[in-house]
Motif scaffolding. Structure first.
Motif, short mmCIF file in Angstrom:
data_model
loop_
_atom_site.label_atom_id
_atom_site.label_comp_id
_atom_site.label_asym_id
_atom_site.label_seq_id
_atom_site.Cartn_x
_atom_site.Cartn_y
_atom_site.Cartn_z
N GLY A 165 18.51 42.00 -55.85
CA GLY A 165 16.90 41.08 -55.80
C GLY A 165 16.06 41.53 -54.99
O GLY A 165 16.27 42.17 -54.06
N PHE A 166 14.70 40.78 -55.22
CA PHE A 166 13.88 41.41 -54.17
C PHE A 166 13.12 39.69 -53.56
O PHE A 166 12.01 40.05 -53.18
N GLY A 226 13.20 41.20 -48.44
CA GLY A 226 12.55 40.81 -47.24
C GLY A 226 13.05 41.01 -45.91
O GLY A 226 12.82 41.87 -44.84
N ARG A 227 14.68 40.65 -45.94
CA ARG A 227 15.25 41.01 -44.63
C ARG A 227 15.68 42.39 -44.60
O ARG A 227 15.45 42.86 -43.35
N ALA A 231 8.16 42.26 -56.44
CA ALA A 231 8.41 42.74 -55.21
C ALA A 231 7.10 42.83 -54.18
O ALA A 231 7.45 42.60 -53.02
N ALA A 232 6.05 42.67 -54.74
CA ALA A 232 4.72 42.80 -54.09
C ALA A 232 4.69 41.84 -52.82
O ALA A 232 4.15 42.24 -51.60
N HIS A 233 4.76 40.33 -53.24
CA HIS A 233 4.56 39.38 -52.35
C HIS A 233 5.73 39.50 -51.13
O HIS A 233 5.28 39.40 -50.05
N THR A 234 6.81 39.88 -51.65
CA THR A 234 7.92 39.98 -50.51
C THR A 234 7.42 41.21 -49.44
O THR A 234 7.78 41.04 -48.33
N VAL A 235 7.10 42.15 -50.06
CA VAL A 235 6.69 43.27 -49.37
C VAL A 235 5.62 42.92 -48.46
O VAL A 235 5.45 43.17 -47.25
N ARG A 236 4.60 42.26 -48.98
CA ARG A 236 3.43 41.86 -48.15
C ARG A 236 3.76 40.95 -46.85
O ARG A 236 3.45 41.35 -45.64
N CYS A 237 4.54 40.09 -47.04
CA CYS A 237 5.11 39.16 -46.07
C CYS A 237 6.31 39.83 -45.06
O CYS A 237 5.79 39.66 -43.79
#
Length: 446
Positions: free
Chosen positions: A99-100, A106-107, A127-133
């Motif tokens: 999962g992403f 994120g973790r 994945a882009a939002h998770t990577v940004r955060c």
């Protein structure tokens, strides 16, 4: 430089890694230049590396290998289930995260981000939002490849889905692309078509060379692969055929291609010997309903078909009817069989309604095979300028036009087009050029 294996979360955070940017700080002149040439540590984030899922997976596999040959370190994380085995030939660290989301990708990023110089997100909406955060405030740049997902074709074909994505764009995705160090397009055509699909649109655009491998250069090796393909599918021996090679999907224009091929045969007459005398459609299909619909479409048009998609098919007992069938269905072909099919064909054909790049198009060029493509394949301008193939609209009339013009070419003209195809590949789509372009783009973002 520290290794790319997993490190304990506390160890990673307590002693920050020295990045390329850190090494360049306070330096100038030749010293800064030497730092700029230091090998990069790259993390690539993609939903899956399953080859049957299409071009981005294949491209990541090929370009990652090329980057490693240049001395860079590459690691890949996917959303595949835990325990998923890496693809054959993947020599880089491969980490399926199941999962992403915030608790998975994120973790993992928060624990491992300091080991990398840059993160590349392959594709949108996952994945882009998770990577940004996860990277916020740490100074690590991330780049995003839309892989055609900003093309306005989808908004036209699926208006309700587009409304949903526009809402998500306002909520998350638009901000993730706006804050990316670069949004990377694989052609000028893709960059231009991306503008205006979603609002507001404000990104740091970069056009990055894209490419793939070429077949083995040895003439003996190429002939062996060609012979192996024809041995597995002997009904194609001695036949002039066009080859579609790729994932069977609604956007590929297969309905139009099949109908155009049927009209071409009608115009030539039942007993005509003008090539192409057969159309081969090879590739994986994740939608059985689509495959059945395509076969019914061909049946209604009066095209005799031979289905060799089942395991073990293609033996000589296919019989006389199979030997004369103008439409032949093949499964997904592995590397050697894929190269053999391209080398055995007279040309490659793709009447796609939307194609961001077309790895198979570049592979056909590498084999010296002209490509007959629609003007919705984003590299059509490069093909046309190099005289490496023919281009027409993504319609039945366009498909018929491609086949008619191809049939009218003399053997000498076809041979010249094949030579131009190889030159076009070498100048635009060779994998080492693509890897160098990507590495330079990353350096520019540091």
């Amino acid at each position: 430089m520290r290794p790319t294996s997993n490190t304990a979360p506390h160890a990673a955070q307590s002693r920050p890694a020295e990045t390329v940017a850190d090494r360049a700080a306070g330096m100038s002149g030749a010293g800064a230049l030497r730092v700029a040439e230091h090998p990069l540590r790259i993390l690539r984030v993609i939903n899956t590396l399953r080859r049957e899922d299409g071009g981005p997976s294949e491209s990541v596999l090929r370009s990652s290998a090329a980057l490693r040959e240049m001395g860079h370190q590459v690691e890949v994380v996917t959303a595949d289930p835990l325990g998923t085995q890496p693809p054959v030939g993947a020599e880089f660290p491969f980490r399926p995260l199941d999962g992403f989301g915030r608790s998975t990708l994120g973790r993992w990023l928060e624990e491992n981000r300091l080991r990398f110089d840059a993160v590349i997100v392959q594709g949108l909406w996952q994945a882009a939002h998770t990577v940004r955060c996860a990277l916020r405030g740490c100074g690590l740049p991330y780049l995003v490849f839309p892989h055609g997902m900003l093309d306005p074709t989808f908004a036209r074909l699926y208006p309700l889905k587009h409304i949903k994505k526009q809402l998500y764009w306002w909520w998350r995705e638009g901000r993730a692309l706006r804050e990316a160090a670069a949004v990377c397009f694989t052609s000028e055509e893709e960059r231009e078509r991306a503008r205006g699909t979603f609002r507001p649109y404000s990104v740091k655009e970069r056009v990055v060379a894209y490419g793939t491998l070429r077949p083995p250069r040895s003439a003996e090796r190429q002939e062996a692969m060609r012979a192996a393909f024809l041995k597995k599918y002997p009904v194609l021996r001695g036949r002039d055929f066009l080859l579609f090679l790729g994932r069977l999907h609604h956007k590929k224009g297969l309905h139009e291609l099949i109908e155009g091929f049927a009209k071409f045969r009608e115009g030539q007459g039942a007993g005509a010997s003008t090539s192409p005398r057969a159309l081969v459609i090879a590739g994986p299909c994740g939608e059985p309903k689509l495959l059945r619909a395509l076969m019914r479409h061909a049946e209604r048009l009066g095209l005799a078909q031979l289905n060799l998609r089942e395991a073990g098919a293609g033996a000589p007992e296919a019989g006389p009817s199979g030997e004369s069938a103008p439409l032949i269905w093949l499964p997904m072909l592995g590397d050697d069989l894929k190269w053999g099919a391209l080398l055995a064909s007279e040309a490659f054909v793709l009447a796609s309604h939307q194609e961001n790049f077309g790895i198979a198009v570049a592979e056909a060029l590498a084999c010296g095979r002209p490509v007959l493509i629609s003007d919705k394949v984003n590299i059509w301008r490069e093909i046309a300028e190099a005289r490496a193939g023919l281009v027409a609209p993504d319609t039945v009339a366009g498909a018929l036009d491609l086949l008619t013009r191809w049939a009218a070419l003399s053997p000498e003209a076809r041979a010249a087009m094949g030579e131009s195809a190889i030159k076009c590949f070498e100048q635009n789509f060779e994998i080492s050029r693509a890897a160098e372009s990507l590495a330079q783009t990353i350096r520019d973002c540091l």
